[in-house]
Enzyme design. Structure first.
Site, mmCIF file in Angstrom:
data_model
loop_
_atom_site.group_PDB
_atom_site.id
_atom_site.type_symbol
_atom_site.label_atom_id
_atom_site.label_comp_id
_atom_site.label_asym_id
_atom_site.label_seq_id
_atom_site.Cartn_x
_atom_site.Cartn_y
_atom_site.Cartn_z
ATOM 1 N N HIS A 448 0.828 -1.211 0.000
ATOM 2 C CA HIS A 448 0.000 0.000 0.000
ATOM 3 C C HIS A 448 0.860 1.259 0.000
ATOM 4 O O HIS A 448 2.062 1.230 0.275
ATOM 5 C CB HIS A 448 -0.964 0.006 1.194
ATOM 6 C CG HIS A 448 -0.288 0.063 2.544
ATOM 7 N ND1 HIS A 448 0.096 1.243 3.140
ATOM 8 C CD2 HIS A 448 0.038 -0.920 3.422
ATOM 9 C CE1 HIS A 448 0.635 0.994 4.324
ATOM 10 N NE2 HIS A 448 0.617 -0.316 4.527
ATOM 11 N N CYS A 467 2.490 -5.102 6.907
ATOM 12 C CA CYS A 467 2.247 -4.834 5.490
ATOM 13 C C CYS A 467 3.433 -4.084 4.879
ATOM 14 O O CYS A 467 4.326 -3.615 5.593
ATOM 15 C CB CYS A 467 0.958 -4.032 5.313
ATOM 16 S SG CYS A 467 -0.536 -5.007 5.585
#
Length: 559
Positions: A448, A467
């Site tokens: 992301h 992440c």
């Protein structure tokens, strides 16, 4: 001998009528006896060599009705050559009965004593079966090292591979073809040979204090210059070899030559390239060549855990290198810095496929992060939720109800009493930025965007909760959506302007491989070393150094 064969075949449930109609050609009793012992779970040692490939060995000799397999001198020679070369792959020739084979198998067939032929046959087969498995899928099972490690190991019917190699007189070539074909793997093999040439060099430990700066004079500097030359950071006219150290140059001055070489050395070790020789730089300079080789061997093994076909187009994230590359038709088309999980929230290793992108994503905070991260901030900063555009819900799913955070006594909440859900709305402050790249998986990990762009300037980038934050997400989005005509850059920009979540499906899902290499060779042919940020290397190195029965090889000492 017929009695022994009959006993074995009868135990396998074969019909008597078939045996009478097609009586087998009997070979040495010892092969049957050894196979029976293996199947009974007993350790079997032949010619001082432990037999380890139990299932594959049994299947191989069953299918050939226990006939000897290695009558060909040429086949034995090819196997011996392949075993002698496996150190270049970071494997130990002794694991594959190198000494026994070198002593006995390279004699002409008619000179091999009759009483040892069957035992030698078993040793040769066991060596091939072990080596073929290790070259194709790795010596170490990754899950015995790290439970969260999901490797894409492919099962190989090694007994079939051995039979075909013997039938086609291609033992050596077959084993070569089982190695990873990726150019990155071969570059590591070449780098290993270069480092091996340094093993005879003296490498005494340099004192880490005081710190050295350009212009300083210090008696450690001649040795620093020598090491940089040997490691290739001080280049020579012959670019294929490290510079030869000129013993006549005994200057203890931190001169301009070192000022060029030191930042390059620091950069390829993941250090700030400031030219200042402090504790971290001295630690890198003091690393023994054998320690570098073992770290490289761990990277070679991790390559063997991967499938040989990564995809025509794929993303590769090196967690330890804080880097992501995109490859298409074997050509690198994109390279970016990334931010990965903190040491206590490690980014896992696995492969999947990116299936869609989300523009203007919301962020539903995982429960663990709500308790451990968000709750302490909310308690100390009452305006945090409103400022960061969070909504609070009681309950989950379709039945959840939005709650005014001002009505909640946050100090009464705990891990056992937290009936709320935090959702950050799309916008410039969203923790996921403006794009996330989705490959649904059991770890809830994805790539992301991030509003914290300043962190990409750090040399070591372990700041996320697992992440992977991408440095230039819009550039990555354009490459991923290149095959989708309705997703031009203008359309991407319009989607962002909507300020509501928008999904963009990929016409063809793109493989993404999250990996962990602390050593690799870059596009310029420069070997790169990084810190073992998650402490994963040593257990793997120990497992690689262990013999097949678990005995650890001795650790070399600094001279």
């Amino acid at each position: 001998m017929r009695d022994a064969r009959w006993k074995y075949l009868r135990s396998r449930g074969l019909a008597l009528i078939l045996l009478l109609a097609c009586p087998p050609v009997f070979s040495d009793d010892s092969i049957i006896n050894r196979i029976e012992a293996l199947q009974a779970g007993h350790p079997v040692t032949v010619l001082d060599a432990p037999i380890l490939a139990k299932e594959a060995l049994t299947r191989f000799y069953e299918l050939r009705e226990f006939d000897l397999a290695w009558d060909s001198y040429n086949a034995r020679r090819q196997l011996a050559q392949a075993i002698s070369e496996v150190a270049d792959q970071g494997l130990n020739p002794l694991d594959y009965h190198h000494e026994t084979i070198a002593a006995l198998a390279l004699q002409p067939t008619d000179q091999v004593e009759e009483e040892v032929r069957a035992d030698l046959d078993l040793v040769l087969s066991d060596a091939f079966l072990l080596l073929s498995s290790h070259l194709q899928a790795g010596k170490v099972n990754p899950r015995t090292i790290h439970a969260e490690w999901t490797a894409n190991r492919q099962d190989l019917e090694t007994h079939t591979v051995l039979a075909q190699a013997l039938d086609t007189n291609s033992v050596y070539q077959t084993l070569q073809q089982l190695k990873p074909s990726a150019p990155a793997y071969q570059k590591l093999v070449t780098a290993r040979r270069t480092l091996t040439a340094l093993l005879g060099q003296p490498w005494h430990e340099l004192a880490a204090t005081p710190t050295l700066r350009p212009g300083d004079n210090d008696p450690r500097i001649p040795e620093i210059r020598r090491r940089l030359a040997l490691l290739g950071d001080i280049p020579s006219a012959d670019h294929d070899r490290p510079a030869a150290y000129d013993a006549s140059v005994e200057s203890d001055s931190y001169d301009d030559e070192l000022l060029i070489a030191l930042p390059a050395f620091q950069a390829r070790h993941g250090l700030e390239p400031d030219g200042i020789i402090g504790r971290q730089t001295f630690a890198a300079l003091n690393r023994l060549p054998v320690e570098r080789i073992r770290q490289l061997d761990a990277s070679l093994e991790r390559w063997r855990w991967l499938p040989d076909d990564l995809g025509d187009t794929y993303l590769l994230v090196n967690i330890a290198g804080f880097e992501m590359t995109m490859v298409r038709s074997s050509e690198e088309i994109l390279r970016q810095r990334v931010i990965v999980g903190r040491p206590y929230r490690q980014t896992p290793v696995f492969s999947d496929r990116i299936r869609y992108l989300v523009f203007n994503p919301t962020w539903t905070v995982p429960r663990k992060l709500m308790i451990q991260d968000q709750l302490p901030i909310i308690r100390s900063d009452p305006g945090y939720l409103e400022r960061m555009n969070f909504k609070v819900y009681r309950g989950w799913g379709a039945d959840r109800v939005e709650v005014d955070p001002a009505t909640i006594d946050w100090h009464t909440l705990s891990a056992n009493n937290f009936p709320y859900q935090l959702v950050q709305e799309p916008g410039p402050m969203n923790a996921l930025g403006q794009i996330k790249f989705m490959f649904p998986n059991q770890y809830d990990i994805y790539l992301h965007d991030t509003p914290g762009q300043a962190l990409f300037g750090r040399a070591e980038r372990t700041f996320s909760s697992g992440c992977i934050r991408v440095e230039r997400p819009f550039e990555l989005a354009e490459h991923l959506l290149a095959g989708n005509s309705n997703w031009s850059r203008a359309n991407i920009d319009r989607a962002i302007e909507l300020r509501d979540p928008v999904n963009a499906m990929l016409r063809t899902p793109i493989p993404v491989h999250l990996q962990y290499w602390t050593v690799w060779v870059d596009q310029s042919g420069v070997i790169q070393f990084r810190n073992d940020i998650y402490g994963r290397d040593q257990r793997l190195i120990d497992a690689l150094r262990s013999d097949p029965q678990g005995a650890l090889m001795p650790t070399p000492r600094r001279p």
